[in-house]
Each structure stands twice: as C-alpha cells, then as structure tokens.
Design an enzyme around this catalytic site. Structure first.
Site, short mmCIF file in Angstrom:
data_model
loop_
_atom_site.label_atom_id
_atom_site.label_comp_id
_atom_site.label_asym_id
_atom_site.label_seq_id
_atom_site.Cartn_x
_atom_site.Cartn_y
_atom_site.Cartn_z
N ASN A 106 0.71 -1.18 -0.14
CA ASN A 106 0.00 0.09 -0.07
C ASN A 106 0.88 1.36 0.07
OD1 ASN A 106 -2.54 1.66 -0.02
ND2 ASN A 106 -1.86 1.87 2.35
N HIS A 108 0.68 5.25 1.35
CA HIS A 108 -0.04 6.15 2.21
C HIS A 108 0.63 7.35 2.25
CE1 HIS A 108 -2.71 7.25 5.18
NE2 HIS A 108 -1.81 7.82 5.94
C1 GAR Z 1 -2.93 8.66 -2.66
O1 GAR Z 1 -2.44 9.91 -2.31
C2 GAR Z 1 -2.91 7.28 -1.72
O2 GAR Z 1 -1.55 7.75 -0.92
C3 GAR Z 1 -3.94 7.74 -0.80
O3 GAR Z 1 -4.97 8.10 -1.75
C4 GAR Z 1 -4.44 8.78 -2.93
C5 GAR Z 1 -4.86 7.96 -4.29
O4 GAR Z 1 -4.53 8.71 -5.19
N1 GAR Z 1 -4.10 6.39 -0.16
C6 GAR Z 1 -4.46 6.52 1.10
O5 GAR Z 1 -4.91 7.33 1.73
C7 GAR Z 1 -4.76 5.07 1.69
N2 GAR Z 1 -4.75 5.31 3.07
P1 GAR Z 1 -4.60 7.92 -6.85
O6 GAR Z 1 -5.75 7.24 -6.97
O7 GAR Z 1 -4.18 9.31 -7.51
O8 GAR Z 1 -3.33 6.95 -6.85
#
Ligand code: GAR
Length: 206
Positions: A106, A108
């Site tokens: 994952n 984050h």
């Molecule tokens: C990203 O910033 C990722 O780190 C976060 O969601 C966003 C997805 O962006 N994930 C979390 O917060 C997980 N806990 P993306 O769809 O453009 O990759």
C-alpha cells in the site's frame, strides 16, 4: 514476469505512475488486472485506455467478508502474485491478507505511523508538522500499519496550502511506489517483525 493486481478506489494516479514505469524500466512485472470497488473510478478508465483488464467490483451494500472473497476470486482468476493497493480506501479482511502472504503493498500519503487514515495530508498540515511525506508498506489487518518498505520526506513550506503540499507528496508517491516495487521484485529481502531487511545491507556490513 511477475503478475500485479492493482486495486483502487479513485483517481488512479499511482497506478498510472506504476504502469508508466513498467513501460519504461525493466521492473520484471506486468499488470494482470486493475480492480476497483467503485465502477466510476477514473482509474478504471485509465486502465481501459491502456488496454489493461479493468474490473469494476462494486462494494456498496456488500458485507466485507463476502466482498473480499469476490476480490480474491477476481485476482486469482488473473493469476495475480502481488496485490498493489493504489488509493484503495477500504480495510482488508484477515482472510484477504492470508490469501496473499507478504505480497500486498500500500502507499499512504504521510510518514507512518503519523497520520494514518483518511486525509493524511490534511491531518499533517493541520497538526503543523514541518516535514511530512509518504510511505510504501506491506499490508496487514490494521489500518496503514504493516512493515515499512520505503518512505520519502516532503517539507511543509511557509505559506503552504493543503493542495500544494498534497501535490508535492503525490510526486514523491509516484516515485517511491515503483522504486519500492523494483526493490522487492529483485528479491534478497525478508520481513523480520516490523522490519523489511535487505540481505545486501546485511552482507555489506552496514
Ligand atoms: C494517494 O495519495 C494515496 O497515497 C492515498 O490515496 C491517494 C490515491 O491517489 N491512499 C490512502 O490514503 C490510503 N490510506 P491516486 O488514486 O491518484 O493514486
């Protein structure tokens, strides 16, 4: 070629960054399928544009154990070896974790263990930290919690906004997710408790 299954809920920019790296650098991996729990996720459209298998598996109204069983089935049907969560906004069940031991990653948008959960960039900004960043980690049954593979720091600037900060963090996310994947797929590592230990580091005497 190691077969990756991308699981996402939204925009999919981390997925696109990985897809781009796979096209440019020899990661030794291919994207077998992109699955989303939201049928309207832009990330699914991006997958289709790239000619990849894109599967919408809506989660609304489905109990978590049942949902995760369906998700495992889709990933298995595509012979997925590594599960790459890329903006997947749900917690996985223990059964799911057990289905892909040490093979779920994952990303984050904070320096874990600081600011787990939703809106990590906003949490960090509101707290007033001077440095934040992003974390690639193995996934366990707890939220944003498993052993850390790689982190990158991002300073909070004077006069910053959450949006500007989030954009700078995202650039680092795109960089380190592929980098972490490259490192892991190359082998020569193991998980010891909370630590991802690289054999090379050990033999180098460092
Ligand atoms: C990203 O910033 C990722 O780190 C976060 O969601 C966003 C997805 O962006 N994930 C979390 O917060 C997980 N806990 P993306 O769809 O453009 O990759």
């Amino acid at each position: 070629m190691t077969r990756l299954g991308i699981v996402l809920s939204g925009r999919g920019s981390n997925f696109e960054a990985i897809a781009e790296q796979i096209g440019q650098v020899k990661l030794g991996a291919e994207i077998a399928v992109v699955v989303s729990n939201r049928a309207d996720a832009p990330g699914l459209d991006a997958a289709r544009r790239l000619g990849l298998s894109a599967v919408a598996l809506p989660s609304r109204g489905v109990e978590r154990p049942e949902y995760d069983r369906s998700l495992i089935a889709v990933l298995r049907a595509h012979n997925v070896e590594w599960v790459i969560l890329a903006g997947y906004m749900r917690i996985l069940t223990a059964d799911f974790i057990r289905a892909f031991p040490e093979r779920i990653l994952n990303i984050h948008p904070s320096l874990l263990p600081a600011f787990p959960g939703l809106d990590a960039q906003h949490q960090a900004f509101a707290y007033g930290v001077k440095v934040t960043g992003c974390t690639v980690h193995f996934v366990d049954e707890h939220l944003d919690h498993g052993p850390i593979v790689m982190q990158a720091t991002v300073p909070v600037e004077d006069g910053d906004t959450v949006d500007a900060l989030s954009a700078r963090i995202l650039r680092e996310e795109h960089r380190i997710y592929s980098e972490a994947l490259r490192l892991l797929l190359a082998g020569g590592w193991r998980i010891e408790g909370r630590k991802v230990v690289r054999a090379k580091t050990l033999t180098a005497g460092g």
